[in-house]
Design an enzyme around this catalytic site. Structure first.
Site, PDB file in Angstrom:
ATOM      1  N   SER A  83       0.855  -1.177   0.000  1.00  0.00           N
ATOM      2  CA  SER A  83       0.000   0.000   0.000  1.00  0.00           C
ATOM      3  C   SER A  83       0.899   1.237   0.000  1.00  0.00           C
ATOM      4  O   SER A  83       1.703   1.420   0.913  1.00  0.00           O
ATOM      5  CB  SER A  83      -0.896  -0.040   1.241  1.00  0.00           C
ATOM      6  N   LYS A 109      -0.990  -0.888  -4.410  1.00  0.00           N
ATOM      7  CA  LYS A 109      -2.222  -0.155  -4.062  1.00  0.00           C
ATOM      8  C   LYS A 109      -1.841   1.297  -3.824  1.00  0.00           C
ATOM      9  O   LYS A 109      -0.955   1.577  -3.028  1.00  0.00           O
ATOM     10  CB  LYS A 109      -2.849  -0.778  -2.810  1.00  0.00           C
ATOM     11  N   LEU A 110      -2.499   2.200  -4.538  1.00  0.00           N
ATOM     12  CA  LEU A 110      -2.244   3.627  -4.346  1.00  0.00           C
ATOM     13  C   LEU A 110      -3.320   4.214  -3.457  1.00  0.00           C
ATOM     14  O   LEU A 110      -4.517   4.035  -3.712  1.00  0.00           O
ATOM     15  CB  LEU A 110      -2.253   4.369  -5.693  1.00  0.00           C
ATOM     16  N   ASP A 119      -7.175   2.979  -3.003  1.00  0.00           N
ATOM     17  CA  ASP A 119      -7.921   3.001  -1.741  1.00  0.00           C
ATOM     18  C   ASP A 119      -8.170   4.449  -1.338  1.00  0.00           C
ATOM     19  O   ASP A 119      -7.221   5.212  -1.124  1.00  0.00           O
ATOM     20  CB  ASP A 119      -7.112   2.280  -0.649  1.00  0.00           C
ATOM     21  N   ASN A 173     -10.247   5.416   1.363  1.00  0.00           N
ATOM     22  CA  ASN A 173     -10.569   5.600   2.784  1.00  0.00           C
ATOM     23  C   ASN A 173     -11.681   6.629   2.991  1.00  0.00           C
ATOM     24  O   ASN A 173     -11.530   7.564   3.782  1.00  0.00           O
ATOM     25  CB  ASN A 173      -9.328   5.972   3.600  1.00  0.00           C
ATOM     26  N   GLU A 219     -11.153   0.773  -3.582  1.00  0.00           N
ATOM     27  CA  GLU A 219     -11.475   0.428  -2.197  1.00  0.00           C
ATOM     28  C   GLU A 219     -12.096   1.612  -1.464  1.00  0.00           C
ATOM     29  O   GLU A 219     -11.550   2.715  -1.482  1.00  0.00           O
ATOM     30  CB  GLU A 219     -10.165  -0.020  -1.508  1.00  0.00           C
ATOM     31  N   ASP A 237     -13.888  -1.826   2.709  1.00  0.00           N
ATOM     32  CA  ASP A 237     -13.017  -2.040   3.864  1.00  0.00           C
ATOM     33  C   ASP A 237     -13.796  -1.561   5.093  1.00  0.00           C
ATOM     34  O   ASP A 237     -14.493  -2.358   5.754  1.00  0.00           O
ATOM     35  CB  ASP A 237     -11.696  -1.256   3.636  1.00  0.00           C
ATOM     36  N   LYS A 275     -10.180  -7.414   7.189  1.00  0.00           N
ATOM     37  CA  LYS A 275      -9.246  -7.099   8.279  1.00  0.00           C
ATOM     38  C   LYS A 275      -9.837  -7.716   9.530  1.00  0.00           C
ATOM     39  O   LYS A 275     -10.912  -7.296   9.989  1.00  0.00           O
ATOM     40  CB  LYS A 275      -9.115  -5.592   8.467  1.00  0.00           C
ATOM     41  N   GLY A 309      -4.382  -4.658   5.902  1.00  0.00           N
ATOM     42  CA  GLY A 309      -3.369  -4.474   6.941  1.00  0.00           C
ATOM     43  C   GLY A 309      -3.585  -3.166   7.659  1.00  0.00           C
ATOM     44  O   GLY A 309      -4.335  -2.298   7.194  1.00  0.00           O
TER      45      GLY A 309
END
Ligand code: OSB
Ligand code: MG
Length: 369
Positions: free
Chosen positions: A135, A161-162, A189, A191, A214, A239, A263, A291
């Site tokens: 990541s 993963k960016l 991702d 977030n 993501e 996620d 996770k 992670g």
């Protein structure tokens, strides 16, 4: 198994480089380990969260209190304990899944060590090694990002993963794709950094052959994710939104995602994580292991989970050197882009007293008080 003592060790490890996401910048891993001493063996686990509730609502201090005042007393009231009993014993406590996970995991480690079984065997792993992804945080410039990605690919990482946010999305993706070619396994991702009104913009990511996007929207926005899924071609992966097997079933039924980042801490532990794996596998939905910048303690157990048959995409389980100059277990080392799954008793690695001593900033008793 009878629990004799539960200890919380507050640890702080510097990261080898700062890690920037849409929710903040980390320069160290500031968390705690739980050490459970039983009449049969000793068990260890790592709290997955941070000092601040930026990724999710829990944080280290909230987990400390939840464990001390609500979770540990309920587990101690059981008398004889197995890990499989923990979920029910703490079920009446709402939320606090990361805190529940660290307690169940430390007890499971002690239990498995007491009969010499590995996490991998217990969970049902089918692989001795798992492919490693990495990541990559948000950077100050595209050249800096290309340098970082080139370094990771040089080390052998099999998937990139960016981290993205508004203003750092299509351009970095295009640059990495152009520089490293169409064969690179690439995903992003966010977030939770976007809203559904960004759908037209996010659709531009469809041109770059991403494995998945993501968590683009808020954690409680399953309806928005379902709407977005219908507007973009790239599979949506959840996620933050998935906190239980029930959530996973709901998200899949609504069409909110086509892939799940599992996770264990976020869903309350490895037993619930395995239920999500089983549900996804039965529905033909790919999953992968996420992670939380774990030390070797958390990483070891994650690798065992990532070796289950339904974990068909490379995870964020990177080598120790991606995070730490000195880990608190024997370091996990990349071998042909893969990490070996520990096969010793319990999590299969030991906490090294020297390195542990260097990063421990405080200890607290949780039982006896
Ligand atoms: O969203 O997957 C995430 C790290 C901390 C908190 C949330 C996330 C991450 C990562 C890094 O992406 C995963 C890792 O290398 O451990
Ligand atoms: Mg994520």
């Amino acid at each position: 198994m009878k629990i004799e003592r539960i200890e919380l060790l507050h640890v702080r490890l510097p990261l080898v480089g700062r890690f920037r996401t849409s929710f903040g910048t980390a320069t160290d891993r500031d968390t705690f380990l739980l050490r459970v001493v039983t009449d049969a063996a000793e068990g260890w686990a790592e709290f997955a969260g941070d000092p601040d509730p930026l990724y999710c609502s829990e944080f280290a201090a909230s987990a400390h209190l939840a464990l001390r005042d609500h979770l540990v007393p309920r587990v101690m009231a059981l008398g004889e304990v197995t890990a499989a009993m923990v979920g029910q014993a703490v079920e009446e406590i709402k939320g606090h899944r990361l805190a529940k996970a660290v307690l169940e995991t430390a007890i499971l480690d002690a239990e498995l060590r007491s009969y010499g079984m590995s996490f991998a065997t217990y969970l049902g792993s089918v692989r001795a090694r798992v492919p490693a992804g990495v990541s990559v945080g948000i950077m100050d410039s595209i050249p800096e990002l290309l340098d970082a990605v080139a370094g990771y690919l040089g080390e052998g990482y099999l998937r990139i993963k960016l981290k993205i946010e508004p203003g750092w999305d299509v351009e970095p993706v295009r640059a990495v794709r152009t520089e490293f070619g169409d064969d690179l396994q690439l995903q992003v991702d966010a977030n939770t950094a976007y809203s559904l009104t960004d759908a037209e913009h996010l659709r531009r990511l469809d041109d770059h052959g991403l494995l998945l996007i993501e968590q683009p929207l808020a954690e409680d926005d399953l309806r928005g994710h379902a709407a977005l899924s219908a507007l973009v071609r790239t599979p949506i992966c959840l996620d933050e939104s998935i906190t239980s097997a029930r959530d996973a079933a709901t998200a899949l039924a609504l069409g909110a995602c086509r892939v799940i980042n599992v996770k264990p801490a976020r869903v309350g532990g490895y037993l619930e994580a395995r239920r999500i794996h089983d549900l996804a596998a039965a529905s033909g939905v790919p999953v992968w292991c996420g992670g939380m910048l774990e030390t070797g303690v958390g990483r070891a157990a994650n690798l065992a989970l990532a070796a289950l048959p339904g974990f068909v995409l490379p995870g964020d389980t990177s080598a120790s050197s991606r995070y730490y100059a000195e880990d608190i277990t024997e370091p996990f080392v990349l071998d042909g882009g893969h990490l070996n799954v520990p096969d010793g008793p319990g999590i299969g690695v030991d906490v090294l007293p020297g390195p542990l001593g260097r990063v421990t900033v405080a200890r607290h008793d949780l039982y006896p008080l």
